[in-house]
Design an enzyme around this catalytic site. Structure first.
Site, short mmCIF file in Angstrom:
data_model
loop_
_atom_site.label_atom_id
_atom_site.label_comp_id
_atom_site.label_asym_id
_atom_site.label_seq_id
_atom_site.Cartn_x
_atom_site.Cartn_y
_atom_site.Cartn_z
N TYR A 395 6.99 11.20 10.05
CA TYR A 395 6.24 10.05 9.55
C TYR A 395 6.77 8.79 10.22
CZ TYR A 395 5.44 12.82 5.18
OH TYR A 395 5.11 13.77 4.25
N HIS A 475 0.09 8.09 1.18
CA HIS A 475 1.01 7.03 0.76
C HIS A 475 0.35 5.65 0.84
CE1 HIS A 475 4.53 9.88 1.96
NE2 HIS A 475 3.93 10.24 0.85
N ASN A 518 8.86 8.20 0.99
CA ASN A 518 7.72 8.53 0.14
C ASN A 518 7.77 7.52 -1.01
OD1 ASN A 518 9.34 10.77 1.28
ND2 ASN A 518 7.44 11.89 0.98
N1 6FA Z 1 5.01 10.12 -3.27
C1 6FA Z 1 6.32 10.31 -3.33
O1 6FA Z 1 7.08 9.35 -3.50
N2 6FA Z 1 6.85 11.56 -3.17
C2 6FA Z 1 6.08 12.66 -2.93
O2 6FA Z 1 6.60 13.78 -2.80
C3 6FA Z 1 4.68 12.47 -2.86
N3 6FA Z 1 3.85 13.51 -2.61
C4 6FA Z 1 2.51 13.32 -2.69
C5 6FA Z 1 1.65 14.44 -2.59
O3 6FA Z 1 2.19 15.64 -2.36
C6 6FA Z 1 0.26 14.28 -2.77
C7 6FA Z 1 -0.63 15.49 -2.63
C8 6FA Z 1 -0.26 13.00 -3.07
C9 6FA Z 1 -1.73 12.78 -3.32
C10 6FA Z 1 0.58 11.89 -3.16
C11 6FA Z 1 1.96 12.05 -2.96
N4 6FA Z 1 2.83 10.96 -3.07
C12 6FA Z 1 4.18 11.16 -3.07
C13 6FA Z 1 2.32 9.60 -3.29
C14 6FA Z 1 2.43 9.17 -4.76
O4 6FA Z 1 2.06 10.22 -5.62
C15 6FA Z 1 1.54 7.96 -4.97
O5 6FA Z 1 1.93 6.95 -4.07
C16 6FA Z 1 1.66 7.41 -6.38
O6 6FA Z 1 1.31 8.40 -7.34
C17 6FA Z 1 0.77 6.20 -6.58
O7 6FA Z 1 1.00 5.67 -7.86
P1 6FA Z 1 -0.02 4.68 -8.57
O8 6FA Z 1 0.49 4.40 -9.93
O9 6FA Z 1 -0.27 3.55 -7.66
O10 6FA Z 1 -1.43 5.45 -8.63
P2 6FA Z 1 -1.86 6.94 -9.04
O11 6FA Z 1 -3.01 7.28 -8.17
O12 6FA Z 1 -0.71 7.84 -9.10
O13 6FA Z 1 -2.39 6.78 -10.55
C18 6FA Z 1 -3.58 6.11 -10.88
C19 6FA Z 1 -4.05 6.63 -12.22
O14 6FA Z 1 -5.13 5.82 -12.68
C20 6FA Z 1 -4.59 8.06 -12.15
O15 6FA Z 1 -4.00 8.83 -13.18
C21 6FA Z 1 -6.10 7.89 -12.34
O16 6FA Z 1 -6.69 8.98 -13.01
C22 6FA Z 1 -6.17 6.62 -13.18
N5 6FA Z 1 -7.41 5.85 -13.02
C23 6FA Z 1 -7.90 5.35 -11.85
N6 6FA Z 1 -9.05 4.69 -12.06
C24 6FA Z 1 -9.30 4.74 -13.39
C25 6FA Z 1 -10.36 4.25 -14.21
N7 6FA Z 1 -11.38 3.57 -13.70
N8 6FA Z 1 -10.31 4.50 -15.55
C26 6FA Z 1 -9.27 5.22 -16.07
N9 6FA Z 1 -8.25 5.71 -15.35
C27 6FA Z 1 -8.26 5.49 -14.01
C1 ABL Z 2 4.55 13.59 0.22
O1 ABL Z 2 4.98 12.46 0.02
C2 ABL Z 2 3.25 13.77 0.88
O2 ABL Z 2 2.30 12.82 0.39
C3 ABL Z 2 2.67 15.16 0.75
O3 ABL Z 2 1.64 15.26 1.71
C4 ABL Z 2 3.75 16.20 0.97
O4 ABL Z 2 3.25 17.51 0.76
C5 ABL Z 2 4.82 16.00 -0.09
N1 ABL Z 2 5.29 14.65 -0.13
C6 ABL Z 2 6.04 16.92 0.16
O5 ABL Z 2 6.68 16.57 1.35
C7 ABL Z 2 2.48 18.17 1.77
C8 ABL Z 2 2.55 19.67 1.56
O6 ABL Z 2 3.88 20.12 1.76
C9 ABL Z 2 1.59 20.40 2.48
O7 ABL Z 2 1.56 21.78 2.20
C10 ABL Z 2 0.20 19.82 2.34
O8 ABL Z 2 -0.66 20.41 3.31
C11 ABL Z 2 0.22 18.32 2.50
O9 ABL Z 2 1.13 17.74 1.59
C12 ABL Z 2 -1.15 17.71 2.24
O10 ABL Z 2 -1.14 16.31 2.45
#
Ligand code: 6FA
Ligand code: ABL
Length: 541
Positions: A395, A475, A518
């Protein structure tokens, strides 16, 4: 009934905010469009092998990789076409759980923050106290599946990297690596749902409503009157007012919060015109004369990320995580159930590393790596052993200069309007350099083979042809940038939307530029500081 504070969205930003607001004794309502997640919050979705056990898919860290392969992926926001969690905990409930205490640079003036935010230490400390990190989440203290860490170490050591406990020295981010660090506790996901939400829920002045979608923020001039929901049990026609000095805080995430601002007539005219055309949202919007033109959705960043896939005979790729829901290794399932230990007590990442790079524009950019067994996809002409694959995701983080834009389509679905990766070619050049450096010493590690890309593709061709859809790192930040001027920011240094009396945003979208790791640690530390400023700000309830 009116509330002193209405918080929209129960992700990491909203949970920290709602909990701290509820500590003041004021009446706080937290609204979430999705449903429960962990067992403790009423979630019940679990694999058969956990039947009868008080753990859901969202409790067990080792089920993380199945978020992308499960047959019934109800946790994603249906109307958003990139990954976003729509359930209690938001992204923190479905993500990899990687959790970094922010370095000072995450809140520095150089990284776009007003100087009033630079002293983040007390707020970061509040977060650490409530939700400490661990780099050995198994209850027996053992790190399982350690092979990819050990192999990557052999690759990085000769390049001048040194090992440390990453969250013990957050400011050390050049030529360092360490064990991946998580917000897991007791072998369970925990995160902000198992901590901040739990304490808020116990307070009588706090109300939580799930499956409640906020369509619109209702504004008259500078004043927000309340929120319009789809739930008529909550107020007349689903409208919920705030008290005379009450406040609304948007924590809907980088895609959800911009849409809510558009519904209130706040944002660029092209987006407001789309919102105005909607039969539900349009009629509730303030008249055009009251529209507030702010750069909502602009200034968006996300780490560009590129995967490298390797094989090494020592690796145990864990069947590439394919069977963790349906047919896990029996001993690992039994160990988790009996003691919350073993492979299932952690998600997939095993090592993280960072290195600083100078760019041709004189700016410093940081490279991050995440090492894990398995791979999301393999493209190779080599024969290879699937049980020996592992991935290094590279990244580019703090220092990136590329920007994109988030908005809505005609159906008001949040959309990426301009992709944020590599709009500045210097970002691409630096990431290419970083990847070249990583692979330069592959031949020096006995048994190590880079299979994606293979030797039919040069590294620069691989980077040049990498699909932008695959570069998404989930992110997203910056869409409602915090700053001191309405000409280039959406919220002021108190996280209050410019031009309003009582509308705030506290989530990933207010972060001005890319944090080091992250982002959820930086997001929660941001929320701790923002909510303290909101409580201290005169004129509130
Ligand atoms: N961040 C990390 O630090 N470490 C990680 O390992 C990591 N992995 C991932 C990952 O594997 C995936 C697949 C994804 C999608 C993200 C990852 N991230 C990771 C990033 C991290 O999860 C996000 O940066 C973080 O959750 C963002 O936090 P926020 O509070 O800004 O926003 P969210 O999207 O989490 O929450 C918003 C909430 O509002 C949701 O529950 C949604 O349902 C609700 N909401 C939105 N609009 C709404 C509405 N109109 N009415 C009611 N509820 C609503
Ligand atoms: C993160 O912060 C990333 O947003 C995710 O994309 C990441 O996971 C997790 N942390 C863990 O490092 C990956 C999965 O390991 C993959 O299997 C997957 O294809 C990918 O997220 C999808 O974005």
């Amino acid at each position: 009934t009116p509330y002193d504070y209405i918080v929209v969205g129960a992700g990491p930003g909203g949970l920290v905010t709602a909990d701290r607001l509820s500590e003041t004794g004021k009446k706080v309502l937290l609204l979430e469009r999705g449903g429960p997640s962990t067992w403790e919050t009423g979630g019940r979705y679990q694999p058969d092998w956990l039947a009868g056990q008080p753990y859901t898919k969202f409790d067990v860290p080792g089920l993380f990789e199945s978020m992308f392969s499960d047959g019934n992926q109800f946790w994603w926001c249906r109307d958003i076409n990139v990954f976003a969690g729509c359930l209690l905990g938001g992204g923190s409930t479905i993500n990899g759980g990687l959790y970094w205490y922010p370095p000072d640079s995450d809140f520095s003036v150089a990284n776009g923050w007003p100087s009033s935010w630079a002293n983040h230490a007390p707020y970061t400390q509040k977060m650490k106290t409530r939700l400490p990190s661990t780099d050995h989440s198994s209850m027996d203290g053992i790190r399982y599946l350690p092979q990819s860490f050990n192999v990557a170490k052999r690759l990085l050591d000769p390049q001048g990297y040194r090992q440390l406990t990453i969250n013990d020295e957050p400011n050390q981010k050049d030529h360092v690596y360490g064990y991946s660090s998580f917000f897991f506790q007791g072998g369970k996901r925990t995160g902000p749902t198992g901590t901040y939400f739990k304490t808020a829920k116990a307070r009588p002045n706090f109300t939580y409503r799930d499956y409640t979608f906020v369509n619109s923020i209702i504004r008259n001039g500078t004043k927000i009157l309340g929120v319009q929901t789809n739930d008529t049990s909550l107020g007349p026609n689903g409208f919920i007012p705030v008290t005379p000095n009450g406040r609304v805080i948007l924590s809907g995430g980088s895609f959800g919060s911009p849409r809510l601002l558009f519904s209130a007539g706040i944002g660029p005219t092209d987006m407001l015109t789309i919102a105005q055309g909607d039969s539900v949202v349009g009629p509730k919007m303030p008249p055009q004369a009251q529209w507030i033109n702010l750069p909502v959705g602009e200034n968006v960043q996300d780490n560009p990320s590129i995967n490298l896939v390797f094989t090494h005979p020592e690796i145990d790729a864990y069947e590439n995580w394919a069977e963790i829901m349906s047919d896990p290794r029996p001993a690992d399932a039994a160990q988790y159930i009996s003691s919350q230990s073993g492979v299932f007590a952690s998600s997939s990442p095993r090592m993280n590393f960072w290195r600083a790079y100078g760019g041709s524009d004189g700016k410093t950019r940081w490279l991050q790596g995440t090492v894990r067994p398995g791979a999301a996809s393999v493209t190779t002409s080599y024969p290879y052993n699937t049980s020996q694959i592992f991935t290094i995701t590279t990244y580019l983080s703090t220092g990136i200069t590329s920007k994109g834009r988030i908005g809505i389509d005609v159906a008001l679905r949040p959309r990426v309007l301009v992709e944020p990766w590599f709009t500045d070619p210097i970002d691409k050049a630096v990431l290419l350099q970083g990847i070249n450096d990583i692979v330069a010493s592959v031949g020096n590690v006995s048994g190590l083979t880079l299979i994606t890309p293979d030797n039919t593709t040069t590294i620069s061709a691989y980077v040049n042809n990498y699909g932008t859809g695959n570069m998404n790192s989930n992110h997203w930040i910056g869409a409602n940038k915090l700053g001191t001027s309405a000409s280039n920011s959406v919220v002021d240094a108190n996280a209050k939307v410019f031009g309003t009396d009582n509308l705030f945003v506290v989530d990933a979208s207010i972060i001005p530029s890319m944090p080091m790791g992250n982002p959820q640690g930086a997001i929660m530390a941001t929320a701790e500081q923002a909510v303290a400023k909101i409580i201290a700000l005169a004129g509130g309830p």
